[in-house]
Design a protein around this motif. Sequence first.
Motif, short mmCIF file in Angstrom:
data_model
loop_
_atom_site.label_atom_id
_atom_site.label_comp_id
_atom_site.label_asym_id
_atom_site.label_seq_id
_atom_site.Cartn_x
_atom_site.Cartn_y
_atom_site.Cartn_z
N ASP A 288 -2.78 6.03 -0.21
CA ASP A 288 -4.13 5.49 -0.19
C ASP A 288 -4.35 4.41 -1.24
N THR B 188 -8.13 2.17 -4.54
CA THR B 188 -8.10 3.01 -3.35
C THR B 188 -9.17 2.59 -2.34
N ASP B 189 -10.09 1.70 -2.76
CA ASP B 189 -11.18 1.30 -1.86
C ASP B 189 -11.38 -0.21 -1.78
N LYS C 45 0.84 -1.19 0.00
CA LYS C 45 0.00 0.00 0.00
C LYS C 45 0.87 1.24 0.00
#
Length: 309
Positions: free
Chosen positions: A254, A274-275, A251
């Motif tokens: 973000d 990002t999610d 990671k």
Amino acid sequence: MMRNLLLTFSLCATLFSCSVAQKKSAYVFSYFKGNGADGLHLAYSYDGLTWKALKGDSSFLRPLISKDKLMRDPCIVKGKDGIFHMVWTVSWTAKGIGYANSKDLITWSEQKYIPVMEHEVGARNSWAPEITYDKKNKQYMIYWATTIPGRFRETQVTADDGLNHRIYYVTTKDFETFSQTKLLYDPGFNSIDATIVKDGKRWVMFIKDETREPAQKNLKIAYASTLTGPYSKASEPFTDKTWAEGPTTLKKGDTWIVYYDKYTSHTYGALSSTDLKNWTDISNKISLPKGIRHGSILKISKKELAKLL
């Protein structure tokens, strides 16, 4: 004129500062080649996209244990003790896994066999072990995939040699004594290649759906509030129809990057998000050593990388 010079100097100083900051740390990718007979390979990267093999892509550690003497699926973590701890698959059919440690990723300890499934008479294998550190409980969790004949009959098929895996685990504080082996995750399908990372207050598991009939062979995600679970129902696959395995992740800010082995096409893929819901294929932006297979990524310091270089 003076104002422009000051602005230029300020910009240059900022860019230089950012460049230095970015290179205070680096990433190392541990992997194997072929069938894993020659052992541990390492590559490094500053940006998580372009990876260069270390030591001329020759082995850092040759496997010595088990009848097959393999070192497949190497997973390395840096412990709170400052030591690098590694586990790996020692054989296609062994009931245990390999372990060794190192202070610098160059000189390794004596290799040790951890008999994680020897108590299960019918266990057929112990594949793709990984290590994740649990800061709250100050212990490591080692987890892997095993097939035990007669278990999980609802997903038993004859394809893929009748293998029908689930994810099991042990915990340890010192890699000398280990807890009793327990089932970590039964997602309701044949599953292998789990890798677990912390994301805020939750734990994220990336896992392969190994179902052969009808074929899945893709990657999914599950979540838990504690490292040892229970984990949620697995998500829908986030990889395409190309058969995938061996996920490993990092990671940056973000952005998540998940690397995975497109093993039927002998290439590597990478997806970013990002999610963890919406994914972008960045496979054309990555560069990896030729022949790289399933492994893991860890962050190291610039000083540690200098020794490797």
